[in-house]
Design a protein around this motif. Structure first.
Motif, mmCIF file in Angstrom:
data_model
loop_
_atom_site.group_PDB
_atom_site.id
_atom_site.type_symbol
_atom_site.label_atom_id
_atom_site.label_comp_id
_atom_site.label_asym_id
_atom_site.label_seq_id
_atom_site.Cartn_x
_atom_site.Cartn_y
_atom_site.Cartn_z
ATOM 1 N N PRO A 88 0.827 -1.215 0.000
ATOM 2 C CA PRO A 88 0.000 0.000 0.000
ATOM 3 C C PRO A 88 0.857 1.260 0.000
ATOM 4 C CG PRO A 88 -0.034 -1.052 2.152
ATOM 5 C CD PRO A 88 0.667 -2.009 1.236
ATOM 6 N N ILE A 89 0.342 2.276 -0.677
ATOM 7 C CA ILE A 89 1.059 3.546 -0.786
ATOM 8 C C ILE A 89 0.431 4.540 0.182
ATOM 9 C CG2 ILE A 89 1.653 5.444 -2.337
ATOM 10 C CD1 ILE A 89 1.562 3.400 -4.644
ATOM 11 N N ASP A 90 1.232 5.096 1.044
ATOM 12 C CA ASP A 90 0.755 6.020 2.068
ATOM 13 C C ASP A 90 0.617 7.412 1.466
ATOM 14 O OD1 ASP A 90 -0.039 7.077 4.434
ATOM 15 O OD2 ASP A 90 1.969 7.164 5.339
ATOM 16 N N ILE A 91 -0.608 7.929 1.435
ATOM 17 C CA ILE A 91 -0.852 9.243 0.841
ATOM 18 C C ILE A 91 -1.555 10.139 1.854
ATOM 19 C CG2 ILE A 91 -1.020 8.298 -1.489
ATOM 20 C CD1 ILE A 91 -4.056 8.627 -1.309
ATOM 21 N N GLY A 92 -1.465 11.439 1.630
ATOM 22 C CA GLY A 92 -2.147 12.404 2.475
ATOM 23 C C GLY A 92 -3.570 12.622 2.008
ATOM 24 N N PHE A 103 -2.674 15.225 -4.253
ATOM 25 C CA PHE A 103 -2.362 14.674 -2.934
ATOM 26 C C PHE A 103 -0.855 14.449 -2.831
ATOM 27 C CE2 PHE A 103 -3.365 11.262 -5.868
ATOM 28 C CZ PHE A 103 -2.300 10.387 -5.721
ATOM 29 N N MET A 104 -0.399 14.312 -1.602
ATOM 30 C CA MET A 104 1.006 14.078 -1.321
ATOM 31 C C MET A 104 1.254 12.587 -1.104
ATOM 32 S SD MET A 104 2.667 17.016 -1.256
ATOM 33 C CE MET A 104 4.126 16.593 -0.294
ATOM 34 N N VAL A 105 2.354 12.097 -1.655
ATOM 35 C CA VAL A 105 2.825 10.743 -1.355
ATOM 36 C C VAL A 105 3.869 10.886 -0.255
ATOM 37 C CG1 VAL A 105 3.944 8.668 -2.251
ATOM 38 C CG2 VAL A 105 2.399 9.991 -3.728
ATOM 39 N N ARG A 106 3.570 10.322 0.899
ATOM 40 C CA ARG A 106 4.414 10.575 2.066
ATOM 41 C C ARG A 106 5.808 9.974 1.912
ATOM 42 N NH1 ARG A 106 -0.721 10.004 5.074
ATOM 43 N NH2 ARG A 106 -1.173 12.047 5.994
ATOM 44 N N ASN A 107 5.909 8.882 1.204
ATOM 45 C CA ASN A 107 7.220 8.269 0.960
ATOM 46 C C ASN A 107 7.638 8.562 -0.464
ATOM 47 O OD1 ASN A 107 9.507 6.728 0.721
ATOM 48 N ND2 ASN A 107 8.557 4.797 1.394
ATOM 49 N N PRO A 108 8.628 9.445 -0.694
ATOM 50 C CA PRO A 108 9.044 9.794 -2.062
ATOM 51 C C PRO A 108 9.424 8.583 -2.902
ATOM 52 C CG PRO A 108 10.015 11.300 -0.469
ATOM 53 C CD PRO A 108 9.387 10.211 0.326
ATOM 54 N N GLN A 110 7.883 5.959 -3.260
ATOM 55 C CA GLN A 110 6.687 5.308 -3.800
ATOM 56 C C GLN A 110 5.988 6.134 -4.882
ATOM 57 O OE1 GLN A 110 4.567 4.668 0.011
ATOM 58 N NE2 GLN A 110 4.817 2.445 -0.334
ATOM 59 N N VAL A 111 6.567 7.285 -5.224
ATOM 60 C CA VAL A 111 5.924 8.166 -6.207
ATOM 61 C C VAL A 111 5.761 7.469 -7.549
ATOM 62 C CG1 VAL A 111 6.177 10.290 -7.539
ATOM 63 C CG2 VAL A 111 6.636 10.299 -5.083
ATOM 64 N N ASP A 112 6.844 6.836 -8.043
ATOM 65 C CA ASP A 112 6.776 6.182 -9.365
ATOM 66 C C ASP A 112 5.740 5.063 -9.368
ATOM 67 O OD1 ASP A 112 8.713 7.860 -10.316
ATOM 68 O OD2 ASP A 112 10.380 6.453 -9.992
ATOM 69 N N ALA A 113 5.695 4.298 -8.285
ATOM 70 C CA ALA A 113 4.704 3.215 -8.207
ATOM 71 C C ALA A 113 3.285 3.776 -8.195
ATOM 72 C CB ALA A 113 4.960 2.376 -6.954
ATOM 73 N N ALA A 114 3.095 4.897 -7.498
ATOM 74 C CA ALA A 114 1.776 5.523 -7.457
ATOM 75 C C ALA A 114 1.365 6.025 -8.832
ATOM 76 C CB ALA A 114 1.787 6.673 -6.458
ATOM 77 N N SER A 141 6.861 15.078 -4.904
ATOM 78 C CA SER A 141 6.044 14.140 -4.129
ATOM 79 C C SER A 141 4.536 14.410 -4.225
ATOM 80 C CB SER A 141 6.467 14.172 -2.656
ATOM 81 O OG SER A 141 6.271 15.482 -2.118
ATOM 82 N N ARG A 142 4.146 15.464 -4.931
ATOM 83 C CA ARG A 142 2.720 15.758 -5.085
ATOM 84 C C ARG A 142 2.258 15.292 -6.466
ATOM 85 N NH1 ARG A 142 -1.405 18.523 -2.925
ATOM 86 N NH2 ARG A 142 -0.084 19.185 -1.191
ATOM 87 N N ILE A 143 1.208 14.477 -6.484
ATOM 88 C CA ILE A 143 0.657 13.972 -7.741
ATOM 89 C C ILE A 143 -0.651 14.717 -8.034
ATOM 90 C CG2 ILE A 143 -0.308 11.962 -8.928
ATOM 91 C CD1 ILE A 143 1.564 10.212 -7.347
#
Length: 530
Positions: A88-92, A103-108, A110-114, A141-143
């Motif tokens: 799972p990808i931890d997002i804000g 939204f923000m991806v808390r772990n940079p 995981q950005v590519d996977a997201a 880190s923001r998508i």
């Protein structure tokens, strides 16, 4: 020619009697037919909007509402997609400002996977090189997901198709009424309901979006902030349906009306009207899990962004069935049950055109149409009688039988008769007479050539049939195309024309031939005057 078996005579006679029997109920009032004994035909021809009167509505989709619903649906999909699975990808919190998801991806890391998951999620099924959403990364880190123009067009087209079917189910849940519900252009739906002269009730039934949602109440919200219309991040403020204030609920939809399989009006233990809803297997599992994990917490039941109630979960509800209670009457509870059972509207529909056609105007149309049809039949019958004598009498009998058969077949299928349908009915009279004219003229020609009576009649029917078939097959193709591509009155015209083509060939060729054979067997004439 005289070789006309008894079984053919019996079969043709029975078919004609059956057709006449099916047509008879249409000549009597509906409430009177309802009291006829069982075994007697009860099916009647329905009258269209222009004959029976009724309501005409033109609905237009609210493009802004469609965009909001699309963003809300994508928000739920994104949240579910990124937070599930083995990794799972931890997002804000997800922002939906200005119709754009971010939204923000808390772990940079995981950005590519997201991004990869989102691109798969937003790719239209069965299409290459086209995307409904543009997925971009900002500040590492923001998508950001931005809807594309092509995606919005496709989404609106799909929404209108679903909305058309939902509107049809709401007006005619049993599928027995003869209504017209068709899309016009990219964002409009035409609704015509014969016999209904109360457009207000019709608009109330159609206009309710019936978007049912279950969300957890945000108990951390400050009542003063909620009263001012502000909610914590990840929540929203929604009004109570009775106008008694507002509450804050979490944005995430725990269970939605999309997972309903049924809804019906019932009564609670105190005899008050309620709506009992049933979830499918997925919804039942999700509803059971949510109630099991949140015992003791308030759970908001939301309809069209208004909170119906927010009861506290006393115990897990695992049976896949729940009830909605409130200040309902039997009528309002039943109307809501119909709306929920038919499915939610994927887009809000606004009435931009409204017309009510009175039954009196319809009666006038019926009177004039019947007068025109009667005048046409009488004129044709006089012509056939004067021109062809005995054979003209047979053609006239076939003409009357043909009219009953058309009405009988339409009644059997509960078809709708419109003013253009009456025109199609008159046209079939001409087609039926045309076939008899071809037969009689061919018999005349064979008599002039010196053939014997039986040979002349046999040759006349056999040779004329080819021309009759060719002429009517072109009419049948025209009727089929009008029925397939047309709608409303055009389809009504096509139905009557198509049925009339079949019955006119049957009566003009087979029925009149039977009458002629029976006469020739009995009279054995030496000469033939035609």
């Amino acid at each position: 020619m005289l070789d006309f078996p008894r079984w053919k005579v019996i079969a043709i006679t029975l078919m004609i009697l059956l057709g006449i029997g099916l047509a008879v109920p249409s000549f009597f009032p509906k409430d009177q037919v309802a009291h006829w004994m069982k075994g007697v035909p009860h099916s009647r021809i329905n009258l269209g909007l222009d004959l029976a009167g009724g309501s005409h509505l033109l609905l237009e989709a609210d493009s802004n509402d469609a965009a909001k619903q699309r963003v809300a649906a994508m928000e739920d999909n994104v949240s579910s997609e990124l937070r599930r699975g083995d990794a799972p990808i931890d997002i804000g919190d997800i922002s939906t400002a200005n119709g754009v998801l971010s939204f923000m991806v808390r772990n940079p890391a995981q950005v590519d996977a997201a991004v990869e998951k989102l691109r798969q999620l937003t790719k239209p099924v069965g299409m290459t090189g086209a995307r409904d959403w543009d997925v971009t990364v900002m500040d590492q880190s923001r998508i950001v997901l931005t809807p594309t123009a092509d995606g919005q067009v496709r989404a609106l087209k799909d929404a209108m198709t679903v909305a058309r079917d939902v509107v049809r189910r709401r007006i005619d849940p049993q599928g027995t009424k003869e209504i017209t519900v068709v899309t016009q252009g990219n964002n409009r739906i035409l609704v015509q309901v014969p016999g209904v002269e109360d457009p207000a009730a019709l608009k109330a039934l159609i206009g309710q979006t019936a978007r049912l949602e279950f969300k957890l109440v945000d108990q951390t919200a400050n009542p003063a902030e909620v009263a001012a219309g502000r909610a914590p991040a990840g929540s929203q403020v929604l009004p109570l349906v009775d106008g008694g204030g507002a509450i804050a609920v979490q944005r995430r939809v725990m269970v939605s009306g999309d997972q309903l399989t049924g809804a019906k009006q019932s009564f609670d233990q105190d005899g008050r009207p309620e709506i009992v809803i049933t979830f499918n297997s997925t919804g039942a599992r999700r509803f059971g899990r949510v109630t099991q994990e949140n015992v003791g917490k308030p759970f908001a039941i939301i309809l069209d962004n208004k909170v119906l109630s927010a009861p506290t979960i006393q115990t897990a509800i695992l049976g896949g069935t729940a009830s909605i209670t409130g200040s309902y009457t039997v009528e309002s509870a039943n109307a809501l049950a119909v709306s929920l059972a038919s499915g939610k509207l994927p887009v809000k529909l606004n009435v931009i055109e409204e017309r009510t056609i009175s039954a009196e105007l319809g009666k006038d149309s019926i009177h004039k149409g019947a007068l025109a049809a009667g005048a046409a039949i009488i004129a044709v019958m006089i012509f056939m009688l004067v021109t062809y004598g005995r054979f003209g009498i047979y053609a006239n009998i076939a003409l009357i039988v043909n009219a009953f058969l058309v009405l009988g077949i339409m009644a059997l299928f509960n078809a709708t008769l419109t003013l253009p349908g009456i025109a199609g009915f008159v046209l079939t009279i001409g087609a039926a007479v045309d076939a008899n004219v071809l037969i009689n003229e061919r018999i005349r020609e064979e008599i002039r050539r010196g053939r014997k009576i039986l040979d002349a009649v046999e040759t006349g029917y056999r040779e004329a049939f080819r021309a009759i078939f060719d002429a009517n097959i072109t009419h049948a193709i025209s009727a089929a195309l009008m029925f397939y591509f047309g709608s409303g009155p055009i389809r009504g015209f096509a139905v009557v024309l198509g049925v009339g083509i079949i019955t006119s060939v049957f009566t003009a060729v087979y029925f009149t031939r039977m009458l002629v054979v029976l006469w020739l067997r009995r009279a054995r004439p030496r000469t033939l005057h035609i």
